[in-house]
Design an enzyme around this catalytic site. Structure first.
Site, PDB file in Angstrom:
ATOM      1  N   GLN A 260      -9.550  -0.919   1.560  1.00 19.51           N
ATOM      2  CA  GLN A 260      -9.690   0.344   0.447  1.00 19.51           C
ATOM      3  C   GLN A 260     -11.309   1.109   0.238  1.00 19.51           C
ATOM      4  O   GLN A 260     -11.010   2.149  -0.340  1.00 19.51           O
ATOM      5  CB  GLN A 260      -9.070  -0.492  -1.431  1.00 19.51           C
TER       6      GLN A 260
ATOM      7  N   HIS B  77      -5.838  -9.331   0.935  1.00 13.20           N
ATOM      8  CA  HIS B  77      -5.055  -8.324   0.125  1.00 13.20           C
ATOM      9  C   HIS B  77      -4.214  -7.596   0.381  1.00 13.20           C
ATOM     10  O   HIS B  77      -4.618  -6.144   1.136  1.00 13.20           O
ATOM     11  CB  HIS B  77      -6.573  -7.995  -0.637  1.00 13.20           C
TER      12      HIS B  77
ATOM     13  N   ASN C  35      -3.033 -11.941  -3.114  1.00  9.93           N
ATOM     14  CA  ASN C  35      -3.041 -10.862  -4.074  1.00  9.93           C
ATOM     15  C   ASN C  35      -2.114 -10.720  -4.276  1.00  9.93           C
ATOM     16  O   ASN C  35      -1.264 -10.522  -3.138  1.00  9.93           O
ATOM     17  CB  ASN C  35      -4.530  -9.495  -3.481  1.00  9.93           C
ATOM     18  N   GLU C  36      -1.909 -10.930  -5.624  1.00  7.83           N
ATOM     19  CA  GLU C  36      -0.211  -9.946  -6.043  1.00  7.83           C
ATOM     20  C   GLU C  36       0.530 -10.529  -5.161  1.00  7.83           C
ATOM     21  O   GLU C  36       1.930  -9.607  -4.175  1.00  7.83           O
ATOM     22  CB  GLU C  36      -0.422  -8.774  -5.688  1.00  7.83           C
TER      23      GLU C  36
END
Length: 427
Positions: free
Chosen positions: A19, A113, A157-158
């Site tokens: 990102q 991620h 992540n998540e």
């Protein structure tokens, strides 16, 4: 003096490599962004050039008063082809970690991620039984090279995000105005565009479109097991090589509530989104808690957003109270320290971000006062950045970035969180 936090509390912000770094050309997302008819509103391109400007950005965090930085190491850079590790990329992340050390900033590094190497997706991606071993091999390499600089590692992540994505897609198909995903999804409404995109996707990966298993694709039960097994195998590998590194995973959790008659639906949601994964988490060193809003259940399922509710750019209810509530719920189920690894809002009104931070942190302080061990708060996000399929339009950052010049401007919310960190207290 205000409401004091414990000594050594970690105050920081988070980013994800894809990102913010830019030009992540060996990743699955890069390929998907640039396909004909892509569901991505725009490609990531140079993003916010954090790959080249990380020293400037880390120094800005230190000047603000923050003492921790959660960022991710990009698997697609480290292992661009299966079994071939890139020494120059290891050195890049080594320098990031040294920049943190020089600025007295504690790094909290995420090893996956969302974005993955393209080769991994061609080999079955996050539905393949071989993925946990492949992920553990990559983690082993990173820890051998950098483990002495890594006090905290989040493996994935998540890890539960695909459950939320599946629910969101189902609700959007039913055109229900309910809480949005805690990730930037563009479900698209043009069927011919979708068909073109899936044909291009199939050609790019050399697989039927239903077999392109990127991390954010809807999962089978087998795929969910694969992800959590990858966490387990990575954790074992990390501990073998770097036993002093604290290891955890992050989960995306709504503050799940119910109205009378909705208790059973809410209990099912907690089971599906959190409780079923407890066996994988019990011996972790910490839990990475990520919360943005609430979800309220009635007898028939999730309820529409309340009439007149303030809505963020992501389509979520503005609900900072959710953070403290989720911390309390998690602490009753899992007896390990909590680090809040993401919490924030997408908005162009920075005064609302300031208010959100204050309200969320009051909830966290109340939890700590009641004896719950919360060791840190990482705001999402350090900078406005690339919100996956939704492009650059969603503003989560404490720092604004002009993408033409890549010039950074610290927002009042960044100064505000930095002042809280300096005082170790909220007013």
């Amino acid at each position: 003096m205000g409401l004091l936090f414990p000594d050594h509390f970690l105050w920081g912000a988070s980013t994800a490599a894809h990102q913010v770094e830019g030009n992540n050309t060996n990743s699955d997302f890069w390929l998907m962004e640039n396909l004909e008819g892509s569901l991505f509103k725009e490609p990531s391109g140079s993003a916010v050039d954090h790959y080249n400007r990380y020293r400037e950005d880390i120094a800005a965090m230190a000047r603000l008063g923050l003492n921790a930085y959660r960022f991710s190491i990009e698997w697609a850079r480290i292992e661009p082809e299966e079994g071939r590790f890139e020494p120059a990329e290891i050195e890049h992340y080594r320098d990031m970690l040294l920049a943190c050390k020089e600025s007295n900033i504690t790094p909290i590094v995420t090893l996956h991620h969302f974005s993955s190497p393209q080769w991994l997706i061609r080999e079955g991606g996050w539905e393949s039984a071989q993925t946990p071993a492949r992920f553990a091999r990559y983690c082993t390499h990173v820890m051998r090279e950098l483990g002495d600089l890594l006090p905290y590692v989040c493996t994935i992540n998540e890890a539960n995000i695909s459950i939320g994505i599946k629910k969101i897609m189902k609700r959007m198909q039913a055109q229900a105005k309910t809480p949005g995903a805690q990730v930037g999804l563009n479900t698209g409404d043009n069927m011919s565009q979708m068909q073109k995109y899936f044909m291009a996707l199939s050609k790019a990966f050399g697989l039927p479109p239903t077999e392109v298993h990127s991390f954010l694709a809807p999962r089978t039960e087998n795929g969910l097991t694969t992800i959590f097994q990858a966490h387990r195998e990575a954790k074992a590998a990390i501990r073998r090589i770097s036993p002093l590194t604290k290891v955890g995973v992050t989960l995306s959790l709504y503050d799940i509530q119910s109205v009378p008659g909705g208790e059973e639906q809410a209990a099912h949601a907690w089971q599906e989104e959190f409780l079923q994964f407890l066996p994988y988490l019990q011996d972790d060193d910490f839990f990475g808690l990520q919360n943005y809003t609430r979800a309220v259940y009635g007898p028939e399922g999730i309820l529409p957003l309340p009439e007149g509710a303030e809505i963020t750019q992501m389509g979520n209810e503005y609900y900072p109270e959710g953070l403290g509530a989720v911390v309390r719920y998690v602490s009753k189920q899992l007896n390990i320290p909590i680090i809040i690894t993401e919490n924030g809002i997408a908005t162009d009104d920075d005064t609302r971000r300031v208010a959100f931070i204050d309200q969320a942190l009051k909830g966290v302080h109340d939890c700590i006062a009641d004896g719950i061990q919360v060791n840190g708060y990482m705001h999402w996000s350090l900078m406005d950045n690339f919100e996956w399929q939704l492009g650059f339009s969603k503003r989560f950052g404490l720092i604004e970035v002009d993408r033409t010049s890549q010039e950074r401007t610290i927002k009042p919310s960044g100064i505000h969180l930095g002042n809280i960190a300096k005082r170790n207290a909220i007013q």
